[in-house]
Design an enzyme around this catalytic site. Sequence first.
Site, PDB file in Angstrom:
ATOM      1  N   ARG A  77       9.925  -7.598  12.642  1.00 29.53           N
ATOM      2  CA  ARG A  77       8.658  -6.870  12.749  1.00 29.53           C
ATOM      3  C   ARG A  77       7.924  -7.423  11.210  1.00 29.53           C
ATOM      4  O   ARG A  77       6.526  -7.680  11.207  1.00 29.53           O
ATOM      5  CB  ARG A  77       8.223  -5.577  13.049  1.00 29.53           C
TER       6      ARG A  77
ATOM      7  N   ASP B  10       0.733  -1.022  -0.057  1.00 31.06           N
ATOM      8  CA  ASP B  10      -0.015  -0.135   0.077  1.00 31.06           C
ATOM      9  C   ASP B  10       0.879   1.187  -0.069  1.00 31.06           C
ATOM     10  O   ASP B  10       1.674   1.591   1.018  1.00 31.06           O
ATOM     11  CB  ASP B  10      -0.975   0.066   1.137  1.00 31.06           C
TER      12      ASP B  10
ATOM     13  N   LEU C 257      -2.451  -0.192  13.945  1.00 31.18           N
ATOM     14  CA  LEU C 257      -1.550  -0.312  15.071  1.00 31.18           C
ATOM     15  C   LEU C 257      -1.897   0.934  15.758  1.00 31.18           C
ATOM     16  O   LEU C 257      -0.976   0.894  16.890  1.00 31.18           O
ATOM     17  CB  LEU C 257      -0.340  -0.943  14.878  1.00 31.18           C
TER      18      LEU C 257
ATOM     19  N   LYS D 204      -2.487   5.959  -4.544  1.00 29.14           N
ATOM     20  CA  LYS D 204      -3.595   6.688  -4.271  1.00 29.14           C
ATOM     21  C   LYS D 204      -3.487   8.224  -4.796  1.00 29.14           C
ATOM     22  O   LYS D 204      -2.336   8.641  -5.096  1.00 29.14           O
ATOM     23  CB  LYS D 204      -3.742   7.127  -2.772  1.00 29.14           C
TER      24      LYS D 204
ATOM     25  N   VAL E  66       9.456  -0.854   9.418  1.00 26.42           N
ATOM     26  CA  VAL E  66      10.487  -0.830   8.740  1.00 26.42           C
ATOM     27  C   VAL E  66      11.594  -1.858   9.726  1.00 26.42           C
ATOM     28  O   VAL E  66      12.613  -1.956   9.304  1.00 26.42           O
ATOM     29  CB  VAL E  66      11.089   0.683   8.409  1.00 26.42           C
TER      30      VAL E  66
ATOM     31  N   LYS F 145       2.485  -0.809   9.202  1.00 28.05           N
ATOM     32  CA  LYS F 145       3.654  -0.549   8.632  1.00 28.05           C
ATOM     33  C   LYS F 145       4.903  -0.825   9.383  1.00 28.05           C
ATOM     34  O   LYS F 145       4.712  -0.565  10.631  1.00 28.05           O
ATOM     35  CB  LYS F 145       3.758   1.086   8.345  1.00 28.05           C
TER      36      LYS F 145
ATOM     37  N   TYR G 138       2.824   9.602  -0.522  1.00 25.41           N
ATOM     38  CA  TYR G 138       4.048   9.165   0.336  1.00 25.41           C
ATOM     39  C   TYR G 138       5.662   9.383  -0.384  1.00 25.41           C
ATOM     40  O   TYR G 138       6.374   9.292   0.134  1.00 25.41           O
ATOM     41  CB  TYR G 138       3.710   7.787   0.341  1.00 25.41           C
TER      42      TYR G 138
ATOM     43  N   ILE H 267      -3.145  -3.231   6.788  1.00 21.49           N
ATOM     44  CA  ILE H 267      -1.825  -2.819   6.147  1.00 21.49           C
ATOM     45  C   ILE H 267      -0.889  -2.370   7.061  1.00 21.49           C
ATOM     46  O   ILE H 267      -0.620  -1.054   7.021  1.00 21.49           O
ATOM     47  CB  ILE H 267      -2.080  -1.879   4.869  1.00 21.49           C
TER      48      ILE H 267
ATOM     49  N   HIS I 208      -7.367   9.581  -2.352  1.00 23.63           N
ATOM     50  CA  HIS I 208      -6.695   9.599  -0.847  1.00 23.63           C
ATOM     51  C   HIS I 208      -7.697  10.291   0.203  1.00 23.63           C
ATOM     52  O   HIS I 208      -7.966   9.500   1.294  1.00 23.63           O
ATOM     53  CB  HIS I 208      -5.464  10.220  -1.020  1.00 23.63           C
TER      54      HIS I 208
ATOM     55  N   SER J 124       7.035 -10.777  11.801  1.00 21.93           N
ATOM     56  CA  SER J 124       6.250 -11.302  12.716  1.00 21.93           C
ATOM     57  C   SER J 124       4.730 -10.602  12.490  1.00 21.93           C
ATOM     58  O   SER J 124       3.747 -11.256  12.748  1.00 21.93           O
ATOM     59  CB  SER J 124       6.873 -10.678  14.401  1.00 21.93           C
TER      60      SER J 124
END
Length: 277
Positions: free
Chosen positions: A238, A46, A191, A76, A234, A232, A51, A230, A109, A241
Amino acid sequence: MTAVPALSFHDGRTVPQLGYGVWQVEDEVAADVVVQALEAGYRHIDTAAGYQNEGGVGRAVASSGVPREEVFVTTKLANGDQGFDSAKAALQTSLDKLGLDSVDLYLIHWASPQRGTYLESWKALIELQKEGKATSIGVSNFPIPQLEEIIEATGVVPVMHQIELHPEFQQHELREFHARHGILTEAWSPLGQGGDILEHPVITEIAAAHGVDAGQVIIAWHLAIGNVVIPKTVTPARIVSNLAAAELELTSEQVEAINGLDRADGRIGADPANPGF
Ligand SMILES: NC(=O)c1ccc[n+]([C@@H]2O[C@H](COP(=O)([O-])OP(=O)(O)OC[C@H]3O[C@@H](n4cnc5c(N)ncnc54)[C@H](OP(=O)(O)O)[C@@H]3O)[C@@H](O)[C@H]2O)c1
């Protein structure tokens, strides 16, 4: 490799229910972490014109070795490009940066109602789908009146609506609207942008019971209630996981406990009715 369920759009296409978001990831970093995500097994990325990392995403998809048709790519339309002609030109610019002939999903968007150009933009997306440049089309950050307006004016229902949604902001009214119209709900900032929700005792107790981390519990909750999600990250560990959360099954009591965390003041991001941009 982790098995991620696919959900069906009303246009007959499907979308991997768990994807990988790249907001606030610099272009060069995106080129690296999206390869890591594809190697881990994500098949849904995504991004957005806003971005400024479509180039990095495109280079990652090309260099990953994963066949293009196996990766679901969303981008978007930026608010400043709204309007019929400008939206059509904007997708071509995005495709050039991505190095792709088409995206799997193109979203407006933000409705950004004060601009008064969301309906013309939606008409452009309908054309872009007919031209094959966007396989499926949807929206993001649309209040219900603007959703109703574009559907009534064109007869074309967005396949998915990407909205802020996390345990402390559960968007019941929009989710009911989506269910009535056959629109999938996609959760952004799933999250809570990595904030306090990850330390909430309801979440950490469920995580301890399963021997997983709090992020995985929240991702599993989104999947259990039918959201496309979705997250995110970096952080290499993670990236792996969070994807593994697709195989974490919460009990109905655990899902109910997280359902109970909704708050009237839980919004983190801008209000789509008046985002101010
Ligand atoms: N349509 C829209 O207007 C809109 C708006 C916002 C976001 N989005 C989309 O939704 C995606 C996700 O939303 P988001 O980036 O705002 O936030 P998010 O996914 O809710 O949270 C990301 C934050 O959580 C951390 N994190 C990730 N996994 C974790 C874990 N397992 N445990 C602890 N912390 C973890 C990340 O840190 P590290 O990276 O340091 O690991 C990062 O700081 C975006 O990337 C974008 O694609 C769309």
